[in-house]
Design a protein around this motif. Structure first.
Motif, PDB file in Angstrom:
ATOM      1  N   GLY A 253       0.797  -1.220   0.000  1.00  0.00           N
ATOM      2  CA  GLY A 253       0.000   0.000   0.000  1.00  0.00           C
ATOM      3  C   GLY A 253       0.828   1.267   0.000  1.00  0.00           C
ATOM      4  O   GLY A 253       0.262   2.368  -0.051  1.00  0.00           O
ATOM      5  N   GLU A 254       2.141   1.140   0.070  1.00  0.00           N
ATOM      6  CA  GLU A 254       3.022   2.306   0.073  1.00  0.00           C
ATOM      7  C   GLU A 254       3.661   2.501  -1.297  1.00  0.00           C
ATOM      8  O   GLU A 254       3.708   1.580  -2.121  1.00  0.00           O
TER       9      GLU A 254
ATOM     10  N   TYR B 288       8.149   3.437   1.280  1.00  0.00           N
ATOM     11  CA  TYR B 288       8.693   2.197   1.820  1.00  0.00           C
ATOM     12  C   TYR B 288      10.178   2.344   2.123  1.00  0.00           C
ATOM     13  O   TYR B 288      10.658   1.898   3.177  1.00  0.00           O
ATOM     14  N   LEU B 289      10.921   2.961   1.223  1.00  0.00           N
ATOM     15  CA  LEU B 289      12.363   3.145   1.437  1.00  0.00           C
ATOM     16  C   LEU B 289      12.625   4.074   2.618  1.00  0.00           C
ATOM     17  O   LEU B 289      13.602   3.884   3.349  1.00  0.00           O
ATOM     18  N   ARG B 290      11.768   5.045   2.826  1.00  0.00           N
ATOM     19  CA  ARG B 290      11.943   5.929   3.988  1.00  0.00           C
ATOM     20  C   ARG B 290      11.739   5.137   5.285  1.00  0.00           C
ATOM     21  O   ARG B 290      12.504   5.304   6.249  1.00  0.00           O
ATOM     22  N   PHE B 291      10.750   4.244   5.286  1.00  0.00           N
ATOM     23  CA  PHE B 291      10.515   3.401   6.461  1.00  0.00           C
ATOM     24  C   PHE B 291      11.717   2.501   6.740  1.00  0.00           C
ATOM     25  O   PHE B 291      12.187   2.404   7.879  1.00  0.00           O
TER      26      PHE B 291
ATOM     27  N   GLY C  61      18.415   3.286  10.917  1.00  0.00           N
ATOM     28  CA  GLY C  61      19.062   4.350  11.683  1.00  0.00           C
ATOM     29  C   GLY C  61      19.397   5.600  10.897  1.00  0.00           C
ATOM     30  O   GLY C  61      20.064   6.495  11.414  1.00  0.00           O
ATOM     31  N   LEU C  62      18.923   5.701   9.663  1.00  0.00           N
ATOM     32  CA  LEU C  62      19.179   6.892   8.856  1.00  0.00           C
ATOM     33  C   LEU C  62      18.150   7.963   9.211  1.00  0.00           C
ATOM     34  O   LEU C  62      16.982   7.675   9.438  1.00  0.00           O
ATOM     35  N   ARG C  63      18.603   9.224   9.196  1.00  0.00           N
ATOM     36  CA  ARG C  63      17.716  10.327   9.556  1.00  0.00           C
ATOM     37  C   ARG C  63      18.016  11.559   8.691  1.00  0.00           C
ATOM     38  O   ARG C  63      19.108  11.697   8.153  1.00  0.00           O
ATOM     39  N   GLY C  64      17.010  12.434   8.595  1.00  0.00           N
ATOM     40  CA  GLY C  64      17.197  13.747   8.009  1.00  0.00           C
ATOM     41  C   GLY C  64      17.721  13.748   6.592  1.00  0.00           C
ATOM     42  O   GLY C  64      17.315  12.957   5.735  1.00  0.00           O
TER      43      GLY C  64
ATOM     44  N   ILE D 273      15.759  -4.608  -3.993  1.00  0.00           N
ATOM     45  CA  ILE D 273      17.200  -4.372  -4.073  1.00  0.00           C
ATOM     46  C   ILE D 273      17.546  -2.992  -3.516  1.00  0.00           C
ATOM     47  O   ILE D 273      18.544  -2.822  -2.807  1.00  0.00           O
ATOM     48  N   ALA D 274      16.697  -2.001  -3.808  1.00  0.00           N
ATOM     49  CA  ALA D 274      16.941  -0.647  -3.309  1.00  0.00           C
ATOM     50  C   ALA D 274      16.980  -0.617  -1.786  1.00  0.00           C
ATOM     51  O   ALA D 274      17.861   0.025  -1.187  1.00  0.00           O
ATOM     52  N   GLN D 275      16.043  -1.328  -1.125  1.00  0.00           N
ATOM     53  CA  GLN D 275      16.069  -1.331   0.344  1.00  0.00           C
ATOM     54  C   GLN D 275      17.319  -2.019   0.871  1.00  0.00           C
ATOM     55  O   GLN D 275      17.835  -1.643   1.924  1.00  0.00           O
TER      56      GLN D 275
END
Length: 322
Positions: free
Chosen positions: A88-89, A94-97, A103-106, A143-145
């Motif tokens: 549903g994303e 999805y990649l932001r989640f 642990g990635l931010r900003g 693969i991107a994730q």
């Protein structure tokens, strides 16, 4: 980059993985092969920390996956056979989640999302719901994730399963490009795919490592030296008479199809190209044309079958003799 030491997994009295040890260096694309039940999936699950080991260690860049799991896992990107996508994303959501879970931010998170979308050519589908994407694009999202966090090691389990021929070619090209910046370990049941993409091949059977080499070296180890395939429009007697004049030829096997004859020529020594030259000149001197001449080479399927059906001890003896 990756060191596997005496890795063993037992389920009661059954040993799924039996004392595996090998080292994978930085860079390149590695193919990981094994027949069903060989312990391949179990090994990959232990290498990624998804499954505990009965004995042994797996170290990623010096960090033990069982004793220092957080540090080791930061260096691994993993695509399971069934990517855990949220349908549903959109790919970007999805990649932001996933990035936040890593642990990635900003700004760093947004930069990496842009980078992996560019590398996997997902830009046209960036804002489309994953449910509406083709299987090929869903694999690209998977693969991107795996690439988020810029891991040194990328492990891909059956990355082209269920794809159409065009999608397979696109994913192959992507994986080859990843091998220039990451250490890639690829699991696949499609042997021609592994042969097309991988610089090194690991083969396991019965839970044991039975081969770890380049496709070229495996071919040299396992195929019969000095073998040519010839096609000519000749009677068998004439065909054999010409080859009898070629030094070193030890055996000729013929198969007729109408007037056309296919012959397998075996010879002493390993210089197949010198043999090819001598055969060509012999037929030319006899005034008889060859319709086809090629060096017989085993493909990965033949190598795989020969290795996995053989006794591992006999394989090691054959290596020592070579």
């Amino acid at each position: 980059m990756i060191t596997v030491e005496h890795l063993t997994k037992r389920y009661g009295s059954f040993t799924a993985v039996d004392d595996l040890s090998f080292t994978i260096g930085e860079g390149h694309v590695y193919g990981f092969l094994g027949p069903n039940g060989a312990g391949k999936s179990t090994t990959m699950n232990m290498m990624t920390g998804c499954l505990s080991a009965t004995e042994g260690h797996v170290k990623i860049d010096g960090f033990d996956i069982f004793e220092e799991p957080m540090e080791a896992r930061r260096r691994i990107g993993y695509l399971p056979e069934q990517p855990p996508l949220y349908l549903g994303e959109t790919p970007e959501e999805y990649l932001r989640f996933v990035g936040e879970a890593k642990g990635l931010r900003g700004g760093e998170l947004e930069t990496q999302i842009d980078e992996v979308i560019e590398v996997t050519r997902l830009e046209p589908m960036r804002h489309r719901v994953i449910r509406a994407l083709s299987k090929g694009y869903r694999q690209r999202v998977g693969i991107a994730q795996a690439l988020l966090g810029n891991p040194e090691v990328v492990i891909l389990d059956e990355p082209t399963v269920g794809l159409d021929p065009i999608q397979i070619l696109e994913i192959r090209e992507l994986i080859r490009s990843l091998g220039e910046r990451h250490t890639v370990i690829l699991s696949s049941h499609i042997l021609s795919e592994v042969q097309a993409m991988c610089d090194r091949i690991l083969i396991i059977a019965h839970g044991r490592l039975i081969a770890f080499d380049t496709p070229e070296n495996l071919e040299k180890l396992l195929t019969t030296p000095g073998e040519l395939i010839l096609v000519a429009d000749l009677p068998e007697e004439r065909f054999r008479a010409i080859l009898a004049e070629v030094p070193g030829v030890t055996d000729v096997a013929c198969t007729a199809d109408g007037s056309r004859l296919t012959g397998t020529v075996r010879a002493e020594g390993e210089d197949l190209y010198a043999l090819s030259r001598a055969v060509f000149l012999a037929f030319a001197a006899a005034g008889e044309p060859l319709l086809e001449m090629r060096v017989k080479k085993a493909d990965l399927e033949e190598i795989f079958l020969e290795l996995t059906e053989a006794d591992p001890i006999s394989i090691e003896e054959r290596r020592q003799e070579a």
